[in-house]
Design an enzyme around this catalytic site. Structure first.
Site, PDB file in Angstrom:
ATOM      1  CE  LYS A   1     -52.822  15.138  45.346  1.00 46.34           C
ATOM      2  NZ  LYS A   1     -51.641  14.371  45.744  1.00 46.34           N
TER       3      LYS A   1
ATOM      4  CB  CYS B   1     -54.735  13.851  49.669  1.00 51.60           C
ATOM      5  SG  CYS B   1     -53.403  12.909  48.912  1.00 51.60           S
TER       6      CYS B   1
END
Length: 431
Positions: free
Chosen positions: A203, A257
């Site tokens: 990720k 993010c």
């Protein structure tokens, strides 16, 4: 597994809980914010996401979804809480630690704990497992643990939750298989097995790749301002190459993010992650550049007013987390009166108004910071009737420049210089 307890009712946790409930699970959603719980219990969601409210009403009516500030006993627990960065750009996993501690009294043999929050590598091994061990249940034999990071974007959450591939990183094979079985109730994408630490890095690498690509585009935009070419046209033409995909420049990088995750990698290996660090510095610099160029465009105007369009970090969402617009607005209020309009953001904000009219009235400069679809419908003629001076600074390449120029506007696009800005770039680069 028939029941799931989801901890964290934010932009990921709430849609995840609703989706599990839609596909037949008994779901309990947990959040420490009582106001959020009260609103959800009253039948209203607190985030903007297409189609989510309708599905929410369906699962509430069916009785598959409940809410509270504390967990309940369940077959599986999903931790989907924020992992912000501290002021020194180190990871803050306090919410993960708190969530893990909160479920200990409710764990039962054969329970599954899935960490969805984006975290630094080895968070599962070094933090989550030691906490869960306090339950006195054998980790990997009676309590199974995995990391399956979310990989979705606001505005397409429901579609991507179901159709995107998932990475399943377990502490052992049974943890992986149980996690796959849990998500298989709605996930149509392929589920890829690995270990927990690798899943954590996957990720981070995905978002860091995008951050580096955006940093390259932003650096090219600054070079375009310096030497005089249209970076948008150059990127468009370069991307016709079959192996080139340069991202778009802009006023900075936002969201929970891309603007955060690269720091998690850098924190673990600061002497090695040089490219990661440089990209972060480049993207973090862009709000300063936008503010300084805005100030330059207003030179000679006494007591200027700036009309800002956009607070969210990207178009067509209400998410303000790490939004470069917020940073820019704080900077430009130091030298101008500022009025802000964002049709998606409901949160109260200083200088935020409710209409184009209030925002543009008597403004000297229109500063576009977010590429909402609604902004494309703004009439240049109407704007010219409201504004005092006709200056536009478009940081998203959203406006059709020709139409605005025809109405007498002086249009400036980030990465498409005019001679008037060349000295500014020289001064900034020397500084």
């Amino acid at each position: 597994m028939k029941s799931v307890c989801v901890l964290g009712m934010g932009y990921i946790g709430l849609p995840t809980a609703i989706t599990f409930a839609k596909y037949g699970m008994i779901v309990h959603g947990v959040d420490i914010n009582q106001k959020i719980i009260d609103k959800l219990q009253s039948g209203e969601i607190h985030i903007e996401e297409p189609g989510l409210q309708n599905i929410f009403q369906e699962v509430l009516t069916a009785g598959n979804l409940t809410f509270g500030t504390i967990p309940v006993t369940a077959d599986a627990y999903i931790i989907s809480v924020p992992t912000p960065i501290n002021s020194d750009n180190t990871a803050n996993i306090d919410y993960v630690v708190s969530a893990a501690n909160s479920i200990i009294p409710y764990l039962k043999p054969n329970a599954l704990v899935v960490l969805e929050s984006t975290v630094p590598p080895r968070t599962v091994e070094d933090h989550l497992i030691p906490i869960l061990s306090q339950s006195h249940l054998r980790i990997g034999e009676e309590v199974f643990v995995s990391h399956s990071p979310e990989r979705v974007i606001p505005g397409r959450l429901l579609e991507e939750l179901i159709n995107n591939d998932r990475v399943i990183g377990g502490i052992n094979e049974q943890s992986v298989e149980m996690t796959k079985k849990l998500y298989s109730c709605f996930v149509k994408g392929k589920m890829h097995s690995t270990d927990a630490t690798t899943a954590e890095m996957v990720k981070l690498m995905e978002n860091t790749y995008r951050d580096i690509n955006i940093a390259f585009a932003n650096e090219m935009a600054l070079i375009a301002e310096k030497i005089g070419f249209n970076v948008w046209e150059a990127i468009r033409l370069a991307n016709f190459h079959p192996r080139v995909n340069i991202h778009r420049p802009g006023p900075g990088v936002g969201g929970h993010c891309i603007a955060v995750d690269p720091w998690f990698i850098y924190e673990q290996a600061p002497n090695i992650a040089k490219l990661v660090h440089t990209a972060r510095l480049t993207n973090d610099y862009m709000p300063n550049f936008v503010a300084e160029k805005t100030k330059h465009l207003l030179e000679g105007i006494e007591k200027p007013k700036i009309a800002v369009l956009g607070l969210a970090f990207k178009g067509n969402v209400d998410d303000m987390r790490e939004s470069p617009a917020v940073s820019i607005i704080k900077k430009i209020t130091e030298f101008a009166t500022v009025s802000v309009y964002d049709p998606h953001v409901k949160e109260n904000w200083n200088s935020k108004v409710d209409s184009y009219e209030e925002c543009l009235l008597n403004a000297d400069l229109l500063l576009l910071l977010t590429d909402h679809n609604e902004f494309t419908t703004l009439s240049p003629k109407y704007a010219s009737q409201l504004m005092k001076n006709k200056i536009i600074f478009d940081t998203r390449n959203l406006f059709e420049s020709k139409a605005w120029v025809e109405q007498g506007f002086d249009v400036h696009l980030i990465g498409n210089s005019s001679l008037a800005t060349l000295n500014l770039i020289s001064n900034l680069s020397n500084a």
